[in-house]
Design an enzyme around this catalytic site. Structure first.
Site, PDB file in Angstrom:
ATOM      1  N   ASP A  61       0.638  -1.399  -0.123  1.00  0.00           N
ATOM      2  CA  ASP A  61      -0.278  -0.172   0.068  1.00  0.00           C
ATOM      3  C   ASP A  61       0.776   0.767   0.198  1.00  0.00           C
ATOM      4  O   ASP A  61       2.072   1.367   0.979  1.00  0.00           O
ATOM      5  CB  ASP A  61      -0.452  -0.019   1.060  1.00  0.00           C
ATOM      6  CG  ASP A  61      -2.120   1.381   1.175  1.00  0.00           C
ATOM      7  OD1 ASP A  61      -2.745   0.851   1.002  1.00  0.00           O
ATOM      8  OD2 ASP A  61      -1.996   2.494   0.901  1.00  0.00           O
TER       9      ASP A  61
ATOM     10  N   VAL B 208     -11.132   2.842  -3.878  1.00  0.00           N
ATOM     11  CA  VAL B 208     -10.938   2.083  -5.668  1.00  0.00           C
ATOM     12  C   VAL B 208     -11.781   1.330  -5.961  1.00  0.00           C
ATOM     13  O   VAL B 208     -12.073   0.131  -4.680  1.00  0.00           O
ATOM     14  CB  VAL B 208      -9.168   1.419  -5.725  1.00  0.00           C
ATOM     15  CG1 VAL B 208      -8.820   0.970  -6.937  1.00  0.00           C
ATOM     16  CG2 VAL B 208      -8.564   2.459  -4.469  1.00  0.00           C
TER      17      VAL B 208
ATOM     18  N   HIS C  49     -10.325  -5.420  -3.525  1.00  0.00           N
ATOM     19  CA  HIS C  49      -8.727  -5.939  -2.540  1.00  0.00           C
ATOM     20  C   HIS C  49      -9.213  -5.854  -1.372  1.00  0.00           C
ATOM     21  O   HIS C  49      -9.655  -4.991  -0.585  1.00  0.00           O
ATOM     22  CB  HIS C  49      -8.207  -4.523  -2.963  1.00  0.00           C
ATOM     23  CG  HIS C  49      -8.617  -3.193  -2.131  1.00  0.00           C
ATOM     24  ND1 HIS C  49      -9.439  -2.975  -3.401  1.00  0.00           N
ATOM     25  CD2 HIS C  49      -8.779  -2.432  -1.789  1.00  0.00           C
ATOM     26  CE1 HIS C  49      -9.682  -1.704  -2.507  1.00  0.00           C
ATOM     27  NE2 HIS C  49      -9.290  -1.609  -1.783  1.00  0.00           N
TER      28      HIS C  49
HETATM   29  P1  AMP Z   1      -9.576   2.006  -0.104  1.00  0.00           P
HETATM   30  O1  AMP Z   1      -9.843   2.843   0.248  1.00  0.00           O
HETATM   31  O2  AMP Z   1     -10.290   0.326   0.747  1.00  0.00           O
HETATM   32  O3  AMP Z   1     -10.603   1.253  -1.636  1.00  0.00           O
HETATM   33  O4  AMP Z   1      -8.286   1.086   0.027  1.00  0.00           O
HETATM   34  C1  AMP Z   1      -7.513   1.719  -1.810  1.00  0.00           C
HETATM   35  C2  AMP Z   1      -6.130   1.599  -0.881  1.00  0.00           C
HETATM   36  O5  AMP Z   1      -5.205   1.916  -2.195  1.00  0.00           O
HETATM   37  C3  AMP Z   1      -5.606   2.793  -0.508  1.00  0.00           C
HETATM   38  O6  AMP Z   1      -5.279   2.242   1.006  1.00  0.00           O
HETATM   39  C4  AMP Z   1      -4.956   3.674  -0.722  1.00  0.00           C
HETATM   40  O7  AMP Z   1      -3.631   4.206  -0.134  1.00  0.00           O
HETATM   41  C5  AMP Z   1      -4.098   2.681  -2.384  1.00  0.00           C
HETATM   42  N1  AMP Z   1      -3.704   2.907  -2.685  1.00  0.00           N
HETATM   43  C6  AMP Z   1      -3.832   4.166  -3.731  1.00  0.00           C
HETATM   44  N2  AMP Z   1      -3.372   4.292  -4.932  1.00  0.00           N
HETATM   45  C7  AMP Z   1      -2.008   3.223  -4.595  1.00  0.00           C
HETATM   46  C8  AMP Z   1      -1.620   2.693  -5.624  1.00  0.00           C
HETATM   47  N3  AMP Z   1      -0.780   3.828  -6.187  1.00  0.00           N
HETATM   48  N4  AMP Z   1      -0.381   1.867  -5.568  1.00  0.00           N
HETATM   49  C9  AMP Z   1      -0.304   1.110  -4.184  1.00  0.00           C
HETATM   50  N5  AMP Z   1      -2.154   1.630  -3.069  1.00  0.00           N
HETATM   51  C10 AMP Z   1      -2.663   2.130  -3.860  1.00  0.00           C
END
Ligand code: AMP
Length: 151
Positions: free
Chosen positions: A58, A123, A127
């Protein structure tokens, strides 16, 4: 002569209702950030890959161990859709989560699926957050809209 005042008068602009924004998000056909990382279009630290899932560090860790287990398919927006559409893939995600947590030295870990805007999901490509070490409750709910109602 036609009255041109209607054209020149400033028009009041109002923000669209939240429901409209949510529908727009749901209708989006843009590849998710995870798909773009998988395709190599943007950088990401992939720590493990199987035929069906990959594991990403992350970018903004909320715990000493914070990995994301992500299906390679973007067919499922959240864990509820995945459980209904492909429970075996969900079981595989859990198995991979346990593997990476154990490999990192965490026999105990938390598995979090934020599901919906109101729960802080940002996102919409399902996940699992794999959290090891000291992760307090509020770290995973920082993005919550508050009302838990998002559709
Ligand atoms: P959620 O808010 O549950 O949808 O989780 C999305 C996660 O994706 C968050 O913890 C972000 O920090 C992570 N995230 C977003 N963009 C990236 C990226 N480019 N690389 C790695 N993690 C990411």
């Amino acid at each position: 002569m036609a009255d041109s005042s209607a054209r020149t008068r400033p028009r009041r602009v109002t923000a669209p209702p939240v429901e409209w924004l949510v529908m727009t998000e749901r209708a989006s056909t843009e590849p998710s950030v995870f798909t773009r990382i998988l395709r190599g279009e943007i950088p990401g630290e992939v720590v493990l890959s199987t035929d069906e899932v990959f594991v990403l560090q992350d970018i903004a860790p909320k715990a000493p161990l914070h990995l994301l287990v992500i299906p390679k398919t973007d067919a499922y927006r959240d864990v509820a859709e995945l459980a209904e559409g492909d429970p075996k893939l969900l079981a595989h995600m859990v198995e991979v989560a346990r593997t990476v947590a154990t490999q990192a030295g965490y026999d105990s870990f938390r598995l979090v699926f934020n599901t919906g805007l109101g729960a802080g999901q940002t996102v919409f490509h399902v996940h699992a957050h794999v959290l090891g070490g000291d992760a307090s409750e509020d770290t995973m709910t920082a993005g919550m809209a508050g009302e838990g109602r998002d559709a």
